[in-house]
Write a protein that holds these residues in place. Structure first.
Motif, PDB file in Angstrom:
ATOM      1  N   ASP A 295       0.868  -1.182   0.000  1.00 54.03           N
ATOM      2  CA  ASP A 295       0.000   0.000   0.000  1.00 54.03           C
ATOM      3  C   ASP A 295       0.904   1.232   0.000  1.00 54.03           C
ATOM      4  OD1 ASP A 295      -1.759   2.034   0.401  1.00 54.03           O
ATOM      5  OD2 ASP A 295      -2.506   1.312   2.338  1.00 54.03           O
ATOM      6  N   PHE A 296       0.939   1.955  -1.102  1.00 55.95           N
ATOM      7  CA  PHE A 296       1.816   3.118  -1.228  1.00 55.95           C
ATOM      8  C   PHE A 296       1.098   4.436  -0.920  1.00 55.95           C
ATOM      9  CE2 PHE A 296       4.145   0.091  -4.056  1.00 55.95           C
ATOM     10  CZ  PHE A 296       5.360   0.116  -3.393  1.00 55.95           C
ATOM     11  N   THR A 297      -0.055   4.363  -0.313  1.00 56.13           N
ATOM     12  CA  THR A 297      -0.770   5.594   0.050  1.00 56.13           C
ATOM     13  C   THR A 297       0.144   6.481   0.906  1.00 56.13           C
ATOM     14  OG1 THR A 297      -2.759   4.251   0.164  1.00 56.13           O
ATOM     15  CG2 THR A 297      -2.904   6.459   1.106  1.00 56.13           C
ATOM     16  N   ASN A 298       0.184   7.772   0.565  1.00 53.28           N
ATOM     17  CA  ASN A 298       1.023   8.757   1.282  1.00 53.28           C
ATOM     18  C   ASN A 298       2.527   8.582   1.066  1.00 53.28           C
ATOM     19  OD1 ASN A 298      -1.086  10.200   2.415  1.00 53.28           O
ATOM     20  ND2 ASN A 298      -1.297   8.699   4.076  1.00 53.28           N
ATOM     21  N   ILE A 299       2.895   7.771   0.112  1.00 52.56           N
ATOM     22  CA  ILE A 299       4.316   7.618  -0.204  1.00 52.56           C
ATOM     23  C   ILE A 299       4.623   8.367  -1.510  1.00 52.56           C
ATOM     24  CG2 ILE A 299       6.172   5.961  -0.700  1.00 52.56           C
ATOM     25  CD1 ILE A 299       4.943   5.610   2.102  1.00 52.56           C
ATOM     26  N   VAL A 300       5.711   9.131  -1.476  1.00 53.51           N
ATOM     27  CA  VAL A 300       6.185   9.810  -2.686  1.00 53.51           C
ATOM     28  C   VAL A 300       7.283   8.944  -3.301  1.00 53.51           C
ATOM     29  CG1 VAL A 300       7.313  11.895  -3.572  1.00 53.51           C
ATOM     30  CG2 VAL A 300       5.686  12.077  -1.673  1.00 53.51           C
ATOM     31  N   GLY A 301       7.188   8.720  -4.604  1.00 60.91           N
ATOM     32  CA  GLY A 301       8.167   7.840  -5.233  1.00 60.91           C
ATOM     33  C   GLY A 301       8.671   8.376  -6.566  1.00 60.91           C
ATOM     34  N   ALA A 302       9.956   8.158  -6.818  1.00 57.81           N
ATOM     35  CA  ALA A 302      10.561   8.497  -8.108  1.00 57.81           C
ATOM     36  C   ALA A 302      11.278   7.249  -8.622  1.00 57.81           C
ATOM     37  CB  ALA A 302      11.547   9.648  -7.939  1.00 57.81           C
ATOM     38  N   PHE A 303      11.368   7.142  -9.937  1.00 61.62           N
ATOM     39  CA  PHE A 303      11.911   5.926 -10.558  1.00 61.62           C
ATOM     40  C   PHE A 303      13.060   6.276 -11.495  1.00 61.62           C
ATOM     41  CE2 PHE A 303       8.913   2.635  -9.272  1.00 61.62           C
ATOM     42  CZ  PHE A 303       8.003   3.431  -8.593  1.00 61.62           C
ATOM     43  N   PHE A 304      14.024   5.357 -11.594  1.00 61.26           N
ATOM     44  CA  PHE A 304      15.068   5.494 -12.611  1.00 61.26           C
ATOM     45  C   PHE A 304      15.421   4.108 -13.131  1.00 61.26           C
ATOM     46  CE2 PHE A 304      19.025   4.056 -10.513  1.00 61.26           C
ATOM     47  CZ  PHE A 304      18.634   4.037  -9.170  1.00 61.26           C
ATOM     48  N   GLY A 305      15.973   4.099 -14.332  1.00 60.53           N
ATOM     49  CA  GLY A 305      16.353   2.816 -14.896  1.00 60.53           C
ATOM     50  C   GLY A 305      17.423   2.976 -15.950  1.00 60.53           C
ATOM     51  N   ALA A 306      18.131   1.882 -16.188  1.00 65.89           N
ATOM     52  CA  ALA A 306      19.092   1.838 -17.278  1.00 65.89           C
ATOM     53  C   ALA A 306      18.554   0.901 -18.350  1.00 65.89           C
ATOM     54  CB  ALA A 306      20.441   1.340 -16.766  1.00 65.89           C
ATOM     55  N   GLY A 307      18.847   1.224 -19.591  1.00 62.40           N
ATOM     56  CA  GLY A 307      18.437   0.376 -20.701  1.00 62.40           C
ATOM     57  C   GLY A 307      19.285   0.694 -21.915  1.00 62.40           C
ATOM     58  N   ASP A 308      18.995   0.001 -22.992  1.00 63.44           N
ATOM     59  CA  ASP A 308      19.756   0.160 -24.236  1.00 63.44           C
ATOM     60  C   ASP A 308      18.754   0.506 -25.344  1.00 63.44           C
ATOM     61  OD1 ASP A 308      21.011  -0.274 -26.661  1.00 63.44           O
ATOM     62  OD2 ASP A 308      21.889  -2.205 -26.102  1.00 63.44           O
TER      63      ASP A 308
END
Ligand SMILES: Cc1cc2nc3c(=O)[nH]c(=O)nc-3n(C[C@H](O)[C@H](O)[C@H](O)COP(=O)(O)O)c2cc1C
Length: 170
Positions: free
Chosen positions: A79-92
């Motif tokens: 349950d991610f309610t009230n959670i701030v999230g950012a994403f990063f990834g590597a790819g080609d």
């Protein structure tokens, strides 16, 4: 000052290196940052953070990196309610042009479906690919890195991205 947990998985170390750089960059802004390899710690430390950053490269043509793949079913149940999230990834983007950065799309969508507040979307300008699950409304759902084709851009992108999101954490 915010307390932020960075959780990454990495098979050939590029996302691990990116995670270190992101951590170092955030320290310039006086945040408290902890960095975790989910292959070592699993998902349980996530519950200690209101602010999270998730890093996952794409593997096997459109799949999550192995550690994330094993944790995905449990990740979806959080349950991610009230959670701030950012994403990063590597790819080609050249080698896997129809699946560039898919893993970021898969995890970011699970996060928002679980009630999380997504920050840190990133422009698609400057990349060349055909399709990506990480793109929504002409933006990546997180920071897009490509060490195969645009290695020299990575540190610059990390700096810009951290600057962009640094004030958005609680
Ligand atoms: C077998 C194989 C499959 C891959 N599949 C994809 C893919 O579908 N999409 C993508 O963007 N990158 C793909 N990549 C590139 C990796 O994501 C890239 O090398 C990344 O930097 C690896 O991150 P890591 O070192 O943190 O594991 C693939 C690489 C290999 C060797």
């Amino acid at each position: 000052m915010a307390k932020i947990g960075i959780f990454f998985g990495s098979t050939t170390e590029m996302t691990a290196i990116a995670g270190e750089s992101i951590k170092n960059e955030f320290e310039n802004y006086d945040h408290e940052i902890d960095l975790f390899d989910v292959g070592m710690v699993g998902l349980s430390p996530i519950s200690n953070y209101k602010n999270i950053i998730i890093g996952c490269p794409t593997w096997n043509v459109g799949d999550l990196q192995d550690d994330w793949d094993m944790l995905y079913n449990d990740f979806k149940k959080i349950d991610f309610t009230n959670i701030v999230g950012a994403f990063f990834g590597a790819g080609d983007q050249m080698g896997y042009s129809y699946n560039y950065l898919d893993a970021v799309g898969i995890l970011a969508r699970a996060f928002t479906a679980g009630g999380g507040e997504l920050i840190g979307t990133w422009p698609i300008d400057g990349y060349e690919f055909e399709e990506s699950l990480a793109v929504e409304k002409n933006k990546f759902l997180g920071l897009a890195l490509d060490y195969e084709n645009q290695d020299s851009e990575s540190e610059i992108r990390i700096k810009k991205w951290v600057h962009q999101i640094n004030n958005e954490f609680k």
